[in-house]
Design a protein around this motif. Structure first.
Motif, short mmCIF file in Angstrom:
data_model
loop_
_atom_site.label_atom_id
_atom_site.label_comp_id
_atom_site.label_asym_id
_atom_site.label_seq_id
_atom_site.Cartn_x
_atom_site.Cartn_y
_atom_site.Cartn_z
N MET A 1 40.68 64.00 3.36
CA MET A 1 40.10 63.34 4.48
C MET A 1 38.89 62.38 3.78
SD MET A 1 37.83 65.44 7.40
CE MET A 1 37.33 66.51 6.19
N SER A 2 38.73 61.25 4.62
CA SER A 2 37.82 60.32 4.15
C SER A 2 36.29 60.95 4.38
CB SER A 2 37.87 59.03 4.97
OG SER A 2 36.72 58.14 4.80
N PRO A 3 35.46 60.66 3.39
CA PRO A 3 34.02 61.09 3.61
C PRO A 3 33.47 60.63 4.90
CG PRO A 3 34.11 59.58 1.88
CD PRO A 3 35.53 59.64 2.45
N ALA A 4 33.87 59.58 5.45
CA ALA A 4 33.45 59.05 6.74
C ALA A 4 34.29 59.25 7.85
CB ALA A 4 32.95 57.39 6.40
N GLN A 5 35.08 60.06 7.94
CA GLN A 5 35.95 60.28 8.99
C GLN A 5 35.48 61.87 9.85
OE1 GLN A 5 38.06 58.24 10.25
NE2 GLN A 5 37.48 56.84 8.71
N PRO A 6 35.82 61.89 11.05
CA PRO A 6 35.52 63.15 11.60
C PRO A 6 36.55 64.39 11.02
CG PRO A 6 37.00 61.72 12.95
CD PRO A 6 36.78 60.82 11.74
N THR A 7 36.05 65.59 11.17
CA THR A 7 36.91 66.61 10.77
C THR A 7 38.05 66.82 11.61
OG1 THR A 7 35.58 68.00 12.25
CG2 THR A 7 34.77 68.12 9.81
N ALA A 8 38.25 66.38 12.63
CA ALA A 8 39.23 66.27 13.51
C ALA A 8 39.88 65.09 13.81
CB ALA A 8 39.24 67.13 14.82
N PRO A 9 40.85 64.53 13.14
CA PRO A 9 41.24 63.12 13.28
C PRO A 9 41.81 62.82 14.69
CG PRO A 9 42.46 63.93 11.59
CD PRO A 9 41.63 65.22 12.19
N GLY B 1 24.14 56.02 0.45
CA GLY B 1 24.73 55.63 -0.86
C GLY B 1 25.69 56.64 -1.48
N ILE B 2 25.64 57.73 -1.54
CA ILE B 2 26.69 58.65 -1.84
C ILE B 2 27.87 58.48 -1.21
CG2 ILE B 2 27.26 61.01 -2.16
CD1 ILE B 2 24.10 61.71 -2.58
N THR B 3 27.79 58.44 0.06
CA THR B 3 29.11 58.36 0.78
C THR B 3 29.66 57.07 0.40
OG1 THR B 3 28.23 59.44 2.58
CG2 THR B 3 29.99 58.13 3.22
N ALA B 4 28.90 55.82 0.41
CA ALA B 4 29.51 54.63 -0.22
C ALA B 4 30.19 54.67 -1.58
CB ALA B 4 28.51 53.59 -0.32
N LEU B 5 29.36 55.40 -2.54
CA LEU B 5 30.06 55.66 -3.76
C LEU B 5 31.34 56.36 -3.87
CD1 LEU B 5 29.78 55.34 -6.91
CD2 LEU B 5 28.50 57.37 -6.72
N VAL B 6 31.37 57.34 -3.11
CA VAL B 6 32.69 57.99 -2.95
C VAL B 6 33.80 57.43 -2.31
CG1 VAL B 6 33.66 60.28 -1.62
CG2 VAL B 6 31.42 60.50 -2.75
N THR B 7 33.55 56.53 -1.15
CA THR B 7 34.29 55.83 -0.97
C THR B 7 35.03 54.53 -1.69
OG1 THR B 7 33.22 55.85 1.55
CG2 THR B 7 34.82 54.00 1.09
N VAL C 1 34.94 55.07 -4.98
CA VAL C 1 36.04 56.11 -5.88
C VAL C 1 37.36 56.18 -5.11
CG1 VAL C 1 36.33 58.26 -7.07
CG2 VAL C 1 34.13 56.81 -7.21
N ARG C 2 37.44 56.59 -3.99
CA ARG C 2 38.56 56.99 -3.07
C ARG C 2 39.48 55.75 -2.97
NH1 ARG C 2 37.30 57.33 2.74
NH2 ARG C 2 37.60 55.10 2.32
N ASP C 3 38.99 54.57 -2.77
CA ASP C 3 39.73 53.40 -2.51
C ASP C 3 40.03 52.71 -3.59
OD1 ASP C 3 39.58 54.44 0.10
OD2 ASP C 3 37.97 52.89 0.77
N ARG C 4 39.40 53.03 -4.71
CA ARG C 4 39.34 52.35 -6.03
C ARG C 4 39.32 50.75 -5.93
NH1 ARG C 4 44.80 54.99 -8.95
NH2 ARG C 4 43.89 57.10 -8.82
N ARG C 5 38.28 50.47 -4.92
CA ARG C 5 37.83 49.07 -4.67
C ARG C 5 36.63 48.93 -4.02
NH1 ARG C 5 41.33 45.83 -0.22
NH2 ARG C 5 39.49 44.47 -0.74
#
Length: 374
Positions: A1-9, A202-208, A210-214
């Motif tokens: 699950m994306s760090p910036a997405q709702p818990t229920a898609p 900032g932390i959410t951006a960093l995790v994003t 790392v997740r997307d590798r870009r």
């Protein structure tokens, strides 16, 4: 699950005005004002004056009318400078008092009350994104019955900051990074607690990344925009006072330096045993609420923001009585309770919220007509 997405898609927030959430929230604040007016009439005190003409409100009005430069020297020699107060609220007070037939103090109330509805709407939007519309509605009302919710009716920065923070978090959850960063920058011109919001973005951006590798341009732009408001004011104070640490020196003079919780520990240690036990139990309850937020698997930006606001409120050397008020923008703490209340029948839910509203109103009237807000 994306760090910036709702818990229920798939959940989304309607653009229509959420009248049940705003109406319920407004009702709680009207109850608070009514109880204050009744208590003021009984005691012969001026309740309205305590909302806009005392304590921190006076500092904001003075800045709005005269600009920065006022300071007070206390008997112990410490100096309280108005540079401890961030500029967005007094700027809005000055603007409204220039375009409307009201003074700066009244303009502060208009800003606070308008911002309170914007905050309730933003809290509803975040709660709906995470747990659905019923929980979002209850979450907005719960914020209105927070123990120190009477401050939401004062010419203080709590409602303005919470509105900006809630909508910034909602923008992150919808991956609207530039909007999130811009709102965070405005929050950074409102109060120092914006550091928690900067950390969340900032932390959410960093995790994003790392997740997307870009590194997406909009993610970078949002993360870079986020701290600009807070940094701009810190730099302004530094340049004005001729010292890189001037802002932190000003806050330290007010007793707001960061000590890692030493002052809090000393305060508890110096209390009578029963009082210390009760306060320790309250801190344990706070820790339990944070744990519930983690167990609820709240989205990363909301969770980081909530925890950071709590931590910032506890590790400073400020007067202990102010800490519940400083934690009030951490509305994520109330989300587990909102989800639990949704499981009740509507009648029972309303009774619980009404009881909490009366209790909050009573405490608010007692505090405002007594020694004042913490």
């Amino acid at each position: 699950m994306s760090p910036a997405q709702p818990t229920a898609p798939g959940r989304s927030v309607r653009t229509a005005v959420p009248w049940p959430a705003l109406g319920g929230y407004a009702a709680t604040r009207l109850v608070g004002l009514a109880v204050l007016a009744l208590a003021a009439a009984v005691t012969g005190k001026d309740g309205l004056h305590r909302l806009s003409g005392r304590w921190d409100s006076v500092w904001y009005v003075r800045i709005a009318e005269q600009g920065y430069g006022h300071q007070v020297t206390l008997p112990n020699g410490s100096v309280h400078s108005d540079l401890a107060f961030f500029p967005l609220l007094p700027l809005l007070e000055r603007f409204l008092s220039a375009v409307l037939p009201v003074d700066a103090a009244t303009a502060g109330l208009l800003v606070s009350w308008t911002a309170s509805l914007a905050a309730a709407w933003g809290i509803y939007a975040v709660g709906t994104h995470v747990a659905g519309r019923p929980a979002g509605t209850v979450l907005a009302v719960l914020w209105g019955v927070y123990p120190t919710a009477f401050v939401q009716s004062m010419a203080y920065t709590e409602t303005l900051f919470t509105a900006l923070a809630a909508w910034s978090l909602h923008a992150v959850l919808r991956e609207r990074w530039i909007l999130a960063g811009a709102l965070c920058a405005l929050a950074g011109l409102t109060r120092p607690t914006a550091a928690a919001l900067v950390a969340a973005i900032g932390i959410t951006a960093l995790v994003t990344v790392v997740r997307d590798r870009r590194l997406h341009a909009r993610v970078a732009a949002g993360a870079l925009l986020a701290p600009l408001g807070w940094l701009a004011y810190v730099v302004y104070v530094g340049v004005r006072e001729g010292s890189a640490t001037a802002y932190f020196d000003v806050q330290a003079a007010w007793g707001n330096s960061i000590d890692g919780g030493v002052a809090l520990a000393r305060f508890i240690w110096g209390l009578p045993p029963l009082a210390a036990l009760g306060l320790s139990a309250a801190l344990g309850l706070l820790a339990w609420l944070v744990a519930l937020c983690v167990r609820q698997r709240q989205p990363l930006p909301l969770l980081v923001y909530t925890i950071a606001v709590v931590v910032v409120s506890l590790v400073g050397a400020a007067y202990f009585g102010s800490r519940p008020r400083l934690m009030m923008p951490a509305f994520g703490l109330l989300l587990p309770a909102a989800v639990a209340l949704v499981r009740l029948r509507v009648r029972h839910r309303i009774l619980v919220l009404a009881g909490l509203a009366l209790a909050s109103a009573g405490y608010g009237a007692f505090t405002l007509l007594g020694s004042g807000p913490p």
